[in-house]
Design a protein around this motif. Structure first.
Motif, PDB file in Angstrom:
ATOM      1  N   ASP A   1      41.998  47.476  35.336  1.00 29.04           N
ATOM      2  CA  ASP A   1      41.674  47.438  36.637  1.00 29.04           C
ATOM      3  C   ASP A   1      41.307  45.731  36.996  1.00 29.04           C
ATOM      4  OD1 ASP A   1      42.361  49.871  37.073  1.00 29.04           O
ATOM      5  OD2 ASP A   1      40.249  50.657  36.567  1.00 29.04           O
ATOM      6  N   THR A   2      41.720  44.917  36.217  1.00 32.98           N
ATOM      7  CA  THR A   2      41.179  43.546  36.589  1.00 32.98           C
ATOM      8  C   THR A   2      42.253  43.039  37.813  1.00 32.98           C
ATOM      9  OG1 THR A   2      40.526  42.990  34.580  1.00 32.98           O
ATOM     10  CG2 THR A   2      40.911  41.375  35.924  1.00 32.98           C
ATOM     11  N   ASN A   3      41.880  42.648  38.836  1.00 31.76           N
ATOM     12  CA  ASN A   3      42.735  42.383  39.984  1.00 31.76           C
ATOM     13  C   ASN A   3      43.403  41.100  39.545  1.00 31.76           C
ATOM     14  OD1 ASN A   3      43.107  41.167  42.830  1.00 31.76           O
ATOM     15  ND2 ASN A   3      42.622  42.961  43.315  1.00 31.76           N
ATOM     16  N   VAL A   4      44.554  41.060  39.733  1.00 29.07           N
ATOM     17  CA  VAL A   4      45.553  39.633  39.567  1.00 29.07           C
ATOM     18  C   VAL A   4      45.112  38.673  40.688  1.00 29.07           C
ATOM     19  CG1 VAL A   4      47.699  38.563  39.098  1.00 29.07           C
ATOM     20  CG2 VAL A   4      47.139  40.816  38.083  1.00 29.07           C
ATOM     21  N   TRP A   5      45.310  39.152  41.770  1.00 27.00           N
ATOM     22  CA  TRP A   5      45.178  38.223  43.052  1.00 27.00           C
ATOM     23  C   TRP A   5      43.845  37.379  42.850  1.00 27.00           C
ATOM     24  CZ3 TRP A   5      41.891  39.903  47.601  1.00 27.00           C
ATOM     25  CH2 TRP A   5      42.349  39.099  48.604  1.00 27.00           C
ATOM     26  N   LEU A   6      42.539  38.192  42.851  1.00 32.28           N
ATOM     27  CA  LEU A   6      41.253  37.752  42.965  1.00 32.28           C
ATOM     28  C   LEU A   6      41.197  36.765  41.675  1.00 32.28           C
ATOM     29  CD1 LEU A   6      38.991  40.554  43.785  1.00 32.28           C
ATOM     30  CD2 LEU A   6      39.566  38.548  45.111  1.00 32.28           C
ATOM     31  N   THR A   7      41.839  37.180  40.604  1.00 33.42           N
ATOM     32  CA  THR A   7      41.682  36.328  39.285  1.00 33.42           C
ATOM     33  C   THR A   7      42.352  34.921  39.359  1.00 33.42           C
ATOM     34  OG1 THR A   7      41.822  38.101  37.862  1.00 33.42           O
ATOM     35  CG2 THR A   7      42.384  35.988  36.557  1.00 33.42           C
TER      36      THR A   7
ATOM     37  N   MET B   1      34.026  38.085  39.869  1.00 31.33           N
ATOM     38  CA  MET B   1      34.833  39.396  40.188  1.00 31.33           C
ATOM     39  C   MET B   1      34.047  40.445  40.838  1.00 31.33           C
ATOM     40  SD  MET B   1      37.998  38.815  39.750  1.00 31.33           S
ATOM     41  CE  MET B   1      38.938  40.448  39.544  1.00 31.33           C
TER      42      MET B   1
ATOM     43  N   THR C   1      35.051  41.105  44.500  1.00 33.79           N
ATOM     44  CA  THR C   1      35.656  42.697  44.681  1.00 33.79           C
ATOM     45  C   THR C   1      34.654  43.302  45.877  1.00 33.79           C
ATOM     46  OG1 THR C   1      36.204  42.770  42.688  1.00 33.79           O
ATOM     47  CG2 THR C   1      35.938  45.064  43.426  1.00 33.79           C
TER      48      THR C   1
ATOM     49  N   VAL D   1      35.733  41.989  49.379  1.00 34.28           N
ATOM     50  CA  VAL D   1      37.076  42.761  49.737  1.00 34.28           C
ATOM     51  C   VAL D   1      36.942  43.915  49.995  1.00 34.28           C
ATOM     52  CG1 VAL D   1      39.280  43.577  48.877  1.00 34.28           C
ATOM     53  CG2 VAL D   1      38.319  41.082  48.288  1.00 34.28           C
ATOM     54  N   GLU D   2      36.277  44.948  49.398  1.00 32.11           N
ATOM     55  CA  GLU D   2      35.838  46.334  49.695  1.00 32.11           C
ATOM     56  C   GLU D   2      35.060  46.268  51.273  1.00 32.11           C
ATOM     57  OE1 GLU D   2      33.727  47.691  46.433  1.00 32.11           O
ATOM     58  OE2 GLU D   2      35.595  48.275  45.281  1.00 32.11           O
TER      59      GLU D   2
END
Length: 215
Positions: free
Chosen positions: A47-53, A111, A115, A118-119
């Motif tokens: 569940d590591t977000n590619v976009w935020l990474t 992150m 995260t 974003v939420e």
């Protein structure tokens, strides 16, 4: 604490003053980043977000390359100690708004904060709330529908807008590698091609060994 550069002793003073009165003092560089190893690493992280990474990597490199922390202030050059991030986020109604997140060198801490930001946007009223007054950040956007080869940004002429603008594009597969279009736009009074080159090289270094930076 943020501080001002002593223009009297700054080696770049002549270049700074030359580009300062230009109607369009910005220049843009587009390239493609090899994100093959990054995607492979993130597959192992649940569940590591590619976009935020990849926003984290771009922001980390920007904090490490000092000219990316320079900002114009009434003919002077302010150096921020730390710059944060802001990016566009697409909404279910096919409009977009902006989300802002603080920088932390620690990937997990970054992150967590990003995260949450974003939420909060997705649970909110989706209002478009730009923060033009805060330049201690870089401005980012993502076009996941376009594998662009050139890019230009909307600008408000007459403002001392010196914030670097970063763009990410659609992933492409080529010869077994995954490539992502990447655009960097900067104010030439503050940043030269040498600095953009160092910035991109630093991101490439992190992408080559992502496991060393995503702690």
């Amino acid at each position: 604490m943020p501080h001002y550069i002593d223009l009297a002793t700054w080696p770049r003073r002549a270049v700074f003053e030359f580009y300062l009165p230009f109607d369009k003092p910005y220049f843009n560089v587009c390239t493609r980043l090899d994100i093959t190893k990054l995607l492979a690493e993130l597959k192992q992280r649940k569940d590591t977000n590619v976009w935020l990474t990849y926003h984290y990597l771009a922001l980390r490199a920007a904090n490490e390359i000092e000219p990316f922390r320079y900002r114009l202030r009434d003919g002077q050059v302010l150096v921020h100690d730390v710059i944060n991030g802001g990016t566009t986020i697409i909404l279910p109604n096919e409009t977009f708004t902006l989300v802002y997140f603080d920088y932390s060198e620690n990937f997990s801490k970054f992150m967590e904060g990003a995260t949450q930001a974003v939420e909060e946007i997705r649970k909110g009223d989706w209002a478009f709330r730009p923060k033009h007054e805060d330049d201690a950040r870089i401005h980012c956007t993502t076009l996941p529908w376009i594998a662009f080869t050139s890019f230009s940004h909307a600008r408000r002429w007459g403002r001392q807008d010196s914030v670097p603008k970063i763009s990410f594009g659609k992933f492409e597969t080529e010869n077994g590698r995954t490539l992502m279009p990447f655009s960097v736009e900067v104010h030439h009074s503050l940043v030269d091609g040498l600095h953009v080159g160092r910035y991109i090289a630093r991101i490439e270094e992190m992408l080559a060994q992502p496991e060393s930076f995503l702690d």
